[in-house]
Design a protein around this motif. Structure first.
Motif, PDB file in Angstrom:
ATOM      1  N   LEU A  28       0.982  -1.479  -0.267  1.00 18.05           N
ATOM      2  CA  LEU A  28      -0.379  -0.064   0.372  1.00 18.05           C
ATOM      3  C   LEU A  28       0.566   1.217  -0.312  1.00 18.05           C
ATOM      4  N   TYR A  29       0.951   2.178  -1.016  1.00 18.28           N
ATOM      5  CA  TYR A  29       1.444   3.262  -0.839  1.00 18.28           C
ATOM      6  C   TYR A  29       0.889   4.360  -0.941  1.00 18.28           C
ATOM      7  N   ILE A  30       0.583   5.431   0.140  1.00 20.25           N
ATOM      8  CA  ILE A  30      -0.281   6.183   0.186  1.00 20.25           C
ATOM      9  C   ILE A  30      -1.658   5.905  -0.206  1.00 20.25           C
ATOM     10  N   ASP A  31      -2.330   4.664   0.435  1.00 19.15           N
ATOM     11  CA  ASP A  31      -3.415   4.969   0.114  1.00 19.15           C
ATOM     12  C   ASP A  31      -3.987   4.108  -0.492  1.00 19.15           C
ATOM     13  N   CYS A  32      -3.206   3.400  -1.439  1.00 19.66           N
ATOM     14  CA  CYS A  32      -3.680   2.660  -2.928  1.00 19.66           C
ATOM     15  C   CYS A  32      -2.039   1.923  -3.259  1.00 19.66           C
ATOM     16  N   MET A  33      -1.949   1.217  -4.663  1.00 22.89           N
ATOM     17  CA  MET A  33      -1.050   0.717  -4.886  1.00 22.89           C
ATOM     18  C   MET A  33      -0.515   2.277  -5.903  1.00 22.89           C
ATOM     19  N   PRO A  34       1.579   2.085  -5.566  1.00 24.72           N
ATOM     20  CA  PRO A  34       2.272   2.291  -6.062  1.00 24.72           C
ATOM     21  C   PRO A  34       2.038   3.110  -7.165  1.00 24.72           C
ATOM     22  N   ALA A  35       2.788   4.068  -7.950  1.00 23.37           N
ATOM     23  CA  ALA A  35       2.710   4.760  -8.837  1.00 23.37           C
ATOM     24  C   ALA A  35       3.759   3.855 -10.353  1.00 23.37           C
ATOM     25  N   VAL A  36       4.370   2.883  -9.764  1.00 20.94           N
ATOM     26  CA  VAL A  36       4.783   1.741 -10.659  1.00 20.94           C
ATOM     27  C   VAL A  36       3.710   1.099 -11.616  1.00 20.94           C
ATOM     28  N   THR A  37       3.261   0.365 -10.515  1.00 28.78           N
ATOM     29  CA  THR A  37       2.017  -0.698  -9.565  1.00 28.78           C
ATOM     30  C   THR A  37       0.963   0.188 -11.346  1.00 28.78           C
ATOM     31  N   MET A  38       0.218   1.237 -10.604  1.00 30.24           N
ATOM     32  CA  MET A  38      -0.378   2.556 -11.528  1.00 30.24           C
ATOM     33  C   MET A  38      -0.023   1.718 -12.678  1.00 30.24           C
ATOM     34  N   SER A  39       0.886   2.310 -13.256  1.00 36.41           N
ATOM     35  CA  SER A  39       1.784   2.870 -14.537  1.00 36.41           C
ATOM     36  C   SER A  39       1.500   1.331 -15.224  1.00 36.41           C
ATOM     37  N   PHE A  40       1.795   0.424 -14.382  1.00 37.24           N
ATOM     38  CA  PHE A  40       0.965  -1.345 -15.343  1.00 37.24           C
ATOM     39  C   PHE A  40       0.139  -1.793 -14.729  1.00 37.24           C
ATOM     40  N   PHE A  41      -1.024  -1.182 -14.904  1.00 32.31           N
ATOM     41  CA  PHE A  41      -2.781  -1.180 -14.799  1.00 32.31           C
ATOM     42  C   PHE A  41      -3.173  -0.611 -16.103  1.00 32.31           C
ATOM     43  N   GLU A  42      -2.385   0.912 -15.887  1.00 38.34           N
ATOM     44  CA  GLU A  42      -2.498   1.699 -17.611  1.00 38.34           C
ATOM     45  C   GLU A  42      -2.341   0.856 -18.509  1.00 38.34           C
ATOM     46  N   SER A  43      -0.584  -0.023 -18.974  1.00 38.35           N
ATOM     47  CA  SER A  43      -0.240  -0.514 -19.673  1.00 38.35           C
ATOM     48  C   SER A  43      -1.948  -1.620 -20.333  1.00 38.35           C
ATOM     49  N   LEU A  44      -2.740  -1.836 -19.436  1.00 40.25           N
ATOM     50  CA  LEU A  44      -3.938  -3.008 -19.835  1.00 40.25           C
ATOM     51  C   LEU A  44      -4.902  -2.686 -20.655  1.00 40.25           C
ATOM     52  N   GLU A  45      -4.942  -1.113 -20.899  1.00 35.94           N
ATOM     53  CA  GLU A  45      -5.676  -0.432 -21.612  1.00 35.94           C
ATOM     54  C   GLU A  45      -6.247  -0.899 -23.029  1.00 35.94           C
ATOM     55  N   PRO A  46      -5.694  -1.697 -23.718  1.00 35.09           N
ATOM     56  CA  PRO A  46      -5.876  -2.226 -25.255  1.00 35.09           C
ATOM     57  C   PRO A  46      -6.326  -3.688 -24.459  1.00 35.09           C
ATOM     58  N   TYR A  47      -6.584  -4.018 -23.040  1.00 36.51           N
ATOM     59  CA  TYR A  47      -7.111  -5.304 -22.904  1.00 36.51           C
ATOM     60  C   TYR A  47      -8.975  -5.390 -22.204  1.00 36.51           C
ATOM     61  N   ILE A  48      -9.170  -4.166 -22.466  1.00 31.93           N
ATOM     62  CA  ILE A  48     -10.423  -4.274 -21.476  1.00 31.93           C
ATOM     63  C   ILE A  48     -11.498  -5.467 -21.904  1.00 31.93           C
ATOM     64  N   GLY A  49     -12.067  -5.373 -21.394  1.00 31.55           N
ATOM     65  CA  GLY A  49     -13.452  -6.400 -21.995  1.00 31.55           C
ATOM     66  C   GLY A  49     -12.291  -7.894 -22.443  1.00 31.55           C
ATOM     67  N   PHE A  50     -11.210  -8.179 -22.861  1.00 25.56           N
ATOM     68  CA  PHE A  50     -10.263  -9.227 -23.332  1.00 25.56           C
ATOM     69  C   PHE A  50     -10.259  -9.941 -22.355  1.00 25.56           C
ATOM     70  N   MET A  51      -9.719  -9.837 -21.582  1.00 25.18           N
ATOM     71  CA  MET A  51      -9.625 -11.337 -20.223  1.00 25.18           C
ATOM     72  C   MET A  51     -10.328 -12.201 -20.414  1.00 25.18           C
ATOM     73  N   LYS A  52     -11.085 -12.773 -20.902  1.00 25.51           N
ATOM     74  CA  LYS A  52     -12.092 -13.479 -20.782  1.00 25.51           C
ATOM     75  C   LYS A  52     -11.417 -14.472 -19.873  1.00 25.51           C
ATOM     76  N   ASN A  53     -10.488 -14.664 -20.131  1.00 26.82           N
ATOM     77  CA  ASN A  53      -9.265 -16.396 -19.905  1.00 26.82           C
ATOM     78  C   ASN A  53      -8.282 -16.231 -19.475  1.00 26.82           C
ATOM     79  N   THR A  54      -8.662 -15.365 -18.320  1.00 25.55           N
ATOM     80  CA  THR A  54      -7.708 -15.134 -17.395  1.00 25.55           C
ATOM     81  C   THR A  54      -8.247 -14.486 -15.717  1.00 25.55           C
ATOM     82  N   ARG A  55      -7.984 -15.179 -15.286  1.00 30.77           N
ATOM     83  CA  ARG A  55      -7.992 -15.102 -13.375  1.00 30.77           C
ATOM     84  C   ARG A  55      -7.245 -14.565 -12.853  1.00 30.77           C
TER      85      ARG A  55
END
Ligand SMILES: Cc1cc2nc3c(=O)[nH]c(=O)nc-3n(C[C@H](O)[C@H](O)[C@H](O)COP(=O)(O)O)c2cc1C
Lengths: 218, 183
Positions: free
Chosen positions: A66-93
């Motif tokens: 936990l960094y300042i009550d949420c994810m570290p910035a670098v982890t958020m940067s990873f989440f941002e990189s998931l943008e192309p996969y919005i709605g497309f990760m049906k096979n991932t748990r």
């Protein structure tokens, strides 16, 4: 099961996140045919590559402090990189581990909510989130035997069932707030200066003690 | 009031967002506020690497001398700090978050009980009021705004201050300026 593990701590190999993951994975590997791979988010300059791997994974565990009550910035940067996969990760748990310095799980609840929403946004399946507060530094002896056993057990059951044992998850975060007797004790320990002493020791070891109350910006 | 706006828009192609903040700045300027905007994407901001040097070695200051020194200095000397970001993947930009991770020098390592929760003790006597401006963009929704607000409220509590508003760019900037005048 093949598990893709993302460590989102800026402290990478020397992180508390790794310390807890190690125990979890030790238990996980007791399941027949299980394997895992660990990826460090910090320092990766091709986030899109990490994202692609996630999109191609069946099961992934994303862990961070936990960094300042949420994810570290670098982890958020990873989440941002998931943008192309919005709605497309049906096979991932997806499942998550959030660990924090403060003892109460309540500090991590909003980001837990975020993670569930993120999973939904990606169209992936949400397994759950492990929340653990009061994690002490790995460099200071960190993980107690009891805590590492709990993570091992959780990893073991996950390795067999592919789900989180809700009792074990609950056991790692038994109550969201400190009880009032505990709060009173903490207050008392603060009054007599005992609470500050742990940090004072570190301040002395690091040469910052005499400057500990500095206000450089006034 | 002395007002600081942290523009966490990572995308220079998103001119609407920058323009909204600039217009807000001039409206607030007209009513006598002193408003400064930091355009984070053009500043040198390194990731916090979790070394704790800002608590233990050079208390109150990050060991890395990047532009977040300017941000923190302006922060503690402002009356209101507005964080602004388009919503991406349901959250504030990692660019804005990168700046925020570097706020821990502003508190002491020591902890205490506050509102029945453990929080850090303050390093400074006074912290600015906080506000947020978000742009839902293509993908953001009300639940995202709610989650960001919850986290922002926790951030404010951590600094012993208050979250005075979370506003969306769908609101006229003049209307927001009026609200800020009323704070
Ligand atoms: C910049 C920064 C911000 C932090 N913010 C919080 C916080 O908001 N709440 C909390 O409980 N702990 C916070 N912590 C403490 C870390 O979550 C805790 O020390 C964690 O165990 C570090 O894990 P790691 O070694 O895997 O990075 C913060 C630490 C740093 C360096």
């Amino acid at each position: 099961m093949k598990l893709m593990v993302y460590n989102g701590s800026p402290r990478k190999e020397s992180s508390n996140t790794k310390m807890l993951l190690d125990s979890f994975l030790k238990g996980f590997m007791r399941g027949r045919g299980n394997s895992y791979q660990i990826l460090y988010i910090a320092g990766e300059n091709r986030m899109s590559h990490l994202a692609e791997i996630l999109a191609g994974s069946e099961t992934a565990l994303i862990a961070f402090p936990l960094y300042i009550d949420c994810m570290p910035a670098v982890t958020m940067s990873f989440f941002e990189s998931l943008e192309p996969y919005i709605g497309f990760m049906k096979n991932t748990r997806l499942c998550f581990l959030v660990q924090s310095g403060f003892p109460e799980p309540l500090h991590s609840r909003p980001v837990e909510r975020y993670l569930e929403k993120l999973t939904k946004r990606l169209g992936a399946q949400y397994i759950g989130a492990i929340i653990r507060g009061g994690v002490r530094s790995a460099s200071r002896g960190g993980c107690s035997r009891k805590l590492s056993v709990r993570f091992e057990l959780l990893g073991e059951s996950f390795g067999k069932t592919g789900t989180f044992d809700s009792e074990l998850v609950k056991g790692l975060a038994p109550r969201d707030r400190l009880s009032s007797p505990v709060l009173q004790t903490v207050n008392l320990l603060d009054k007599i200066g005992f609470l500050d002493r742990m940090w004072e020791k570190s301040l002395k070891e690091n040469g910052g003690f005499s400057k500990r109350y500095d206000r450089p910006y006034l | 009031m002395k007002i600081l706006i942290l523009n966490g828009n990572p995308d220079e192609g998103n001119v609407h967002f920058d323009k909204y903040l600039e217009e807000l700045q001039s409206s607030l300027g007209e009513t006598g506020h002193d408003v400064e905007i930091f355009l984070l994407r053009e500043m040198d901001i390194q990731y916090c690497d979790g070394c704790h040097g800002c608590w233990l070695r050079t208390p109150g200051e990050c060991l890395v001398s990047d532009h977040t020194q300017l941000i923190r200095k302006s922060f503690v000397n402002s009356d209101l700090v507005i964080s602004a970001s388009p919503i991406r993947m349901g959250f504030i930009s990692s660019l804005l978050k990168k700046g925020k991770d570097k706020f821990i020098p502003l508190v002491l390592p020591f902890v205490r009980v506050e509102n029945g929760e453990i929080h850090h003790k303050p390093r400074y006597d006074k912290y600015p009021l906080l506000g947020f401006i978000l742009d839902k963009g293509l993908d953001g929704d009300n639940e995202d705004v709610e989650i960001i607000s919850q986290i922002a409220e926790r951030n404010a509590m951590q600094l012993g201050t208050h979250l005075s508003f979370v506003s969306l760019t769908s609101k006229e900037e003049g209307e927001l300026a009026d609200e800020i005048n009323g704070l």
